[in-house]
Structure formats: structure tokens, C-alpha cells
Design a protein around this motif. Sequence first.
Motif, short mmCIF file in Angstrom:
data_model
loop_
_atom_site.label_atom_id
_atom_site.label_comp_id
_atom_site.label_asym_id
_atom_site.label_seq_id
_atom_site.Cartn_x
_atom_site.Cartn_y
_atom_site.Cartn_z
N MET A 298 0.91 -1.20 0.09
CA MET A 298 -0.02 -0.03 0.11
C MET A 298 0.82 1.29 0.04
N HIS B 206 5.90 3.24 1.03
CA HIS B 206 5.26 1.83 0.50
C HIS B 206 5.34 1.06 1.87
N LEU C 140 -2.13 -17.39 5.27
CA LEU C 140 -3.15 -16.23 4.88
C LEU C 140 -4.33 -16.62 6.04
N ASP C 141 -4.87 -15.54 6.25
CA ASP C 141 -5.97 -15.36 7.18
C ASP C 141 -7.09 -15.89 6.48
N GLU C 142 -8.37 -16.27 7.16
CA GLU C 142 -9.84 -16.67 6.79
C GLU C 142 -10.39 -16.17 5.33
N HIS C 143 -9.87 -14.86 5.00
CA HIS C 143 -10.19 -14.31 3.93
C HIS C 143 -9.38 -14.62 2.85
N GLY C 144 -8.34 -14.98 3.05
CA GLY C 144 -7.23 -15.50 2.01
C GLY C 144 -6.38 -14.30 1.85
N VAL C 145 -6.19 -13.42 2.82
CA VAL C 145 -5.27 -12.41 2.29
C VAL C 145 -4.32 -12.11 3.72
N VAL C 146 -3.38 -11.41 3.45
CA VAL C 146 -2.34 -11.23 4.47
C VAL C 146 -3.11 -10.20 5.63
N MET C 147 -3.88 -9.25 5.02
CA MET C 147 -4.49 -8.27 6.09
C MET C 147 -5.41 -7.32 5.05
N ASP C 148 -6.48 -6.95 5.93
CA ASP C 148 -7.49 -6.13 5.25
C ASP C 148 -6.76 -4.86 4.54
N ILE C 149 -6.84 -4.88 3.39
CA ILE C 149 -6.00 -3.78 2.57
C ILE C 149 -6.64 -2.20 3.04
N PHE D 254 -16.59 -9.33 3.63
CA PHE D 254 -15.50 -8.90 3.93
C PHE D 254 -14.89 -7.79 2.74
N PHE D 255 -15.20 -8.33 1.50
CA PHE D 255 -14.51 -7.61 0.27
C PHE D 255 -15.21 -6.49 -0.21
N PHE E 2 -11.16 -18.07 -1.75
CA PHE E 2 -11.32 -16.68 -2.29
C PHE E 2 -10.28 -16.57 -3.33
N THR F 127 -8.08 -14.39 -4.09
CA THR F 127 -7.20 -13.01 -3.83
C THR F 127 -5.99 -13.13 -4.53
N GLU G 65 -3.21 -12.67 -3.17
CA GLU G 65 -2.31 -13.71 -2.21
C GLU G 65 -2.56 -15.02 -2.60
N VAL G 66 -3.77 -15.41 -2.77
CA VAL G 66 -4.14 -17.05 -2.92
C VAL G 66 -3.62 -17.24 -4.28
N THR H 4 -1.64 0.25 -6.58
CA THR H 4 -1.11 0.41 -5.20
C THR H 4 -1.22 -0.84 -4.36
#
Lengths: 123, 123, 123, 123, 123, 123
Positions: free
Chosen positions: A1, A30, A38-47, D15-16, D76, D78, D80-81, D112
Motif C-alpha cells: 500500500m 510503501h 493467509l487469514d480466513e479471507h485468503g489475505v495477509v491483511m485487510d488492505i 469482507f470484500f 477466495f 485473492t 495472495e491466493v 497500489t
Amino acid sequence: MDDHVMIAHSLQHEFFGPAQQLHGATLAIHASFEREGLDEHGVVMDIGEASRLLGQVLEPLRFKNLDEHPDFAEKFSTTEVIVHYVALQLAELLPEGHGLKALTIEAEENPTARASVRLPLTP
Amino acid sequence: MDDHVMIAHSLQHEFFGPAQQLHGATLAIHASFEREGLDEHGVVMDIGEASRLLGQVLEPLRFKNLDEHPDFAEKFSTTEVIVHYVALQLAELLPEGHGLKALTIEAEENPTARASVRLPLTP
Amino acid sequence: MDDHVMIAHSLQHEFFGPAQQLHGATLAIHASFEREGLDEHGVVMDIGEASRLLGQVLEPLRFKNLDEHPDFAEKFSTTEVIVHYVALQLAELLPEGHGLKALTIEAEENPTARASVRLPLTP
Amino acid sequence: MDDHVMIAHSLQHEFFGPAQQLHGATLAIHASFEREGLDEHGVVMDIGEASRLLGQVLEPLRFKNLDEHPDFAEKFSTTEVIVHYVALQLAELLPEGHGLKALTIEAEENPTARASVRLPLTP
Amino acid sequence: MDDHVMIAHSLQHEFFGPAQQLHGATLAIHASFEREGLDEHGVVMDIGEASRLLGQVLEPLRFKNLDEHPDFAEKFSTTEVIVHYVALQLAELLPEGHGLKALTIEAEENPTARASVRLPLTP
Amino acid sequence: MDDHVMIAHSLQHEFFGPAQQLHGATLAIHASFEREGLDEHGVVMDIGEASRLLGQVLEPLRFKNLDEHPDFAEKFSTTEVIVHYVALQLAELLPEGHGLKALTIEAEENPTARASVRLPLTP
């Protein structure tokens, strides 16, 4: 980000040559985050959250003269010092149970100079 | 040809919002030159000479506070104003018989904002 | 000024080969504005206003499937068509007496493909 | 080595936010390889071979709707996935005795946002 | 559309200083095409065709020493000369009735030096 | 810190295909330095000094044909070999008590190929 701040400052030591004068810099920031898996949403963090927290850290620096900012009062506000500062401030804002292993803050102060710091975190 | 300057300034009019405060910017400068055809060496211009002249124009701006620079005394030192200034200064330094049709100065003040000006020249 | 949209679409003509399938694209949008001289604040345009207007044009495209968007119903939603569309929509939102000579919309749809359009304006 | 895919997908969880809608993305993919020392040709890996293998992994994703791709059926999709998926698929294609220590897949989904994964390998 | 060539050459005139020695360059080539309006598929040009034609022009330059290339025998193979050469060669390959107004070839020879030429075409 | 060299070379083994011919490359070099904490001036290293030392290492390579350079006499002068060479040469020039933990040299030889090496140092 990605985000950026545009600050004035001076570096008061002969080591810094002409940068002892009051001048300024755009710091293109940056932020990146590391996680084991990854977390339960398949991401590292909520962007969106990450972007909001980074903005919260940078807000008090936007369009400021760091020579008058209390947090840089007894320091040289080099790009290295600023990325450490941003990383530590950002780490404190992370929610409990964030699950992250580390965060890295990089700043580009001009097209040929960059500094970064990687801060390990306790998940 | 690329160069950059790191300046402090403030933009003293409510139009500029928080940029009224003393802050700063890295201006990444790109200069380009146009010519009808090429010269006897197959180039638009001697790139070493162009680089030297651009440096000569930028030198008085490096690590400076533009609020105290006489050439910006009665102007807003916006990126647009600065690129016009650099273009005009650079045009004056070009040698007689340069053969160029135009020069363009572009400055990026942050990752999402750029300004440029194209100055037609008399070859 | 930069922004981006992430859209799905398909290009329904054998000319487009595999792009006839439903797929998607990130369109990184760059808007630039031209003016004869600068306004009373030494700028081409209020960058905050420009950014807000571009966002207003892009909002209805964000996270959308253009195959279902009425404005692209009888067209191929190529990058070229999209930049024309964005340019025309943006031109209509410009305030009376904007003083601009032209606007350019560029979109990068992938690291090796870009399209742009320059739209002359009546100042 | 760089490549890219242009995919459609939707992320079906509140979440998305707006990314729950069917939309799309260009994923600019960067693959890099690590080796302890260099091989007998003074390289980390045959770059032509690496490029061919990455293309083989990405081929089934090009111009596709990931919502209908069996490998993303219960996930998902994403960024990351997707980088994890590409890294694992690519690792499986590496020839016996490749001598590599790790591979990293990075994807930029918009100007970004980026995600990457580093996969340690058994040389 | 982007491509690149990696060539050796020397520039045999004292004007070029150390570049009189046999050295080399990566030329990152960007080709762009202009059209009044769009064609029946909503594009400026078939991008696959454009890419193929550019490759056809660049093929004889790939991994070559331009000092031994007949087309550069009596010229200085500067970046400016090379972009003119590529533009003219590419224009000749365009199919009848291409409908284009101009093509531009830009080459970046190093991170701070670029040259480009815009060649008007008869649609 | 960034610099670049423009070299000619050939890679004399069938493994390298067309790169066996005498050709050339622009190597865009990025050097970065790591330190545990910062020094007494709040920096990782004096950037002017770092730039000067990197220039000292690169000077003998500028505008040269590496096929005739003694240090590459019995090696393939691949980008990987060159970054190792630059890193080792640069490490030897670092002053006593530099306090650095590692240095990394990255070179981009064309828009899609890069190589880098990280050299741990004894502070």
C-alpha cells in the motif's frame, strides 16, 4: 500500500553538507506486511484497514516542517529515521490478534535514494 | 535527461489548503529536446552539454527554501510555475545555433502529480 | 492525476481471439490537463477538484462487469473506447470558465499495452 | 521474469465490500529465483526455460473467469491466493536437480496493491 | 507495445568521448500509434499485428554489433538514428489501408536517456 | 543508490543461443546497504560516499567490451556474474568500521530480466 508525505526539514550537522539548509522532500511511502500463511479471507491483511492505519500515522506529517515536530526534536529527520518512526507508530496501531509476522516501511526521497526498515512483529 | 531538486516552500493562499504551511517537495525533473531532423552527429543535442546546462539552472534551487528565493518572491512556487521557470532559464543558456525546435520540462512532485511545459524555440 | 478501475468484460468478435471470453482488467488511468498559461493561483487546474471529478466519472465503473453496463451496450469495451468515454464524461463535468485547452486520458491495461486520447476543449 | 494475466472474478464475502461484484484484474506477475552460488553457465537458471515454465502455469488463467476455474472453486481468488497457487504450480514443474533454493512470485493487481510469496525449495 | 534489443556498437567521432569505444546498450523500445477516431473493432490497431510487425523490424538487430550491420554502415548508430530507422522500417510494413495518422518510436538506452521520433503517416 | 554501465560482451557457449554473438547491454545498477540500527547521524551510510565507491567500482566497466576485460577472462560475463563481481569489489572498498551487515547489488539488463546478490558483511 502506497502513500506519500511532503515535508520540510533541515539536517543540522556538517555531515549533511548542503542538506543543512532548510529544504524539503516528497517521501513516497510503501508499506508491506508479512504473514505466515493467509487469514480466513485468503489475505495477509485487510488492505482498506492497512491503508487507513498508514494514513493515520502519516497525517501529522503531511505538509509539515519536521524541524518543528516534537517527535523529531532531538533527532536528525533522515529518511532512515522517518521510516523507523513510521514503522513503530504503525505497529502500535495494529489490532490485537493481527496475525502478522513483520511489516516493512520503505520511503523513496528522490529518484535515486530510498530507505527501508523491516520490523518483526509478535503475531 | 533527468535531475531533481529538494526544496521547501509554502503556498500562501487559502486555495492551497494545508499546503499553505511550510512544507517541501522533491521535484524529479525531466528535460527533453525536439529538433527537426538530427545534427551532424546523429543526435538531437549533446547530452552531456544538456545535462550540464540543466544542472546550472537547478543548482540555485537545490536544498533551498523557495519562500526566500528572489525569483519566486511575488509568485506562488507551484510545480507549474517552477517548470516554466526552469524552461525559460534553460532556453536562455542554450548556445547560439542550437538548432532546436522546442524544449519540454516536466516535474513530478509526488507519485500522483506532475506538471510540464513545452517551450517552442527559434532554432 | 492517477486513479484506477478493475473491471470485467468480454470482447465479442473473433477479431479479439481469447479476449472473447469473459475476463478482466485493471485500468490504471492517468488524466492530464493543458492550459495556455496558468491561472491566478499559478496552476493549470485545482488538482483536488480534478481528482474529485475523475473519481466521479470512474465511480460507476469500479468493480463492474462492463458487459452489463448500459453505456457500453452496443460497443466493444476496448481500452481505446474506455479512454474516449472517460474523456468525454470528464469534459462534461468541467465547470464553466475552466480555461483549459485540452485534456488527455491514458489507460494502461497491462504492462505492455496502453491507450490514450487527447480531447481539445473550448476554454 | 515478467508475465501477466487478465482475469475476471468475484470475492464472495462481505469482507470484500464492492469486490463481491463480478469484476476483473490485470495481474502483473514477477517471478524470481534464488540459488546458493551460480550454475556452470554463471546463471541462477536458464531464463528461457524459466519463462516457458511460468507461461505454462499462467496459460490456463489467461482471459479466464476464476469463478469458474476448478482450482479456485472453494477459495477466495485473492491476489495472495493466486501467487501461492502460481508458486506451487511452478515449483512442481521445475526439473530434477534444478539447484534452486527458493522462488518468489509477486503480483501487482493495481498500481497500489501487490502481494508476493517466497517458496523455499529443496535443491 | 514494448520490445527491446541488446546491441553492441561504437560511435566513431571524438564528439562521443568514451562512447567511441566498443560498448553496448539495451534499447527498450516503445511503439505507439495514432488514429483519427477508432476502427470498426474500437481499436487504433490490431495489437497482435503491431507487435508482430515491430518484432519483424527488430529481429535483425537482436544480439547484433551494429558496427557490422549494413544499414548503419555510414551513420552513427545513436539512439536517435536507431529510432528513426525503426520508425521508417515499421511504416513500410504497415498494411494498405491501415488508417493510421502517425507512429512514434521511443527508445530508452539507459535510465536517464531516451530518444523518440513521431512519423506522420498517410492513412 | 543507482548508477549504470553500458557494456559489450558475448557469451561463448551454446547454452546462450543468440547471445553467443557480440552484443551489448545497459546494466542499471542498484546498490543497497543494510545495518543493524543506524549510525550517529541517523543514516545507514553516507550516501555520497556510497555513491563515490560504487562509481569507483563501475568506472573500469563503463563503455567497455567485457570480452577484453581481464577480470572476466575465464568467466561468462552474465548479469549474475557481474553483480557478484560488483558486490565483492564494493565490499573491499568499504572503510574499516563501516558498521554494515550486508550489501545488495541488483542489475536490470533489460525490462524483463534482473539479477541480484546479497553479500553479508562483517561490521
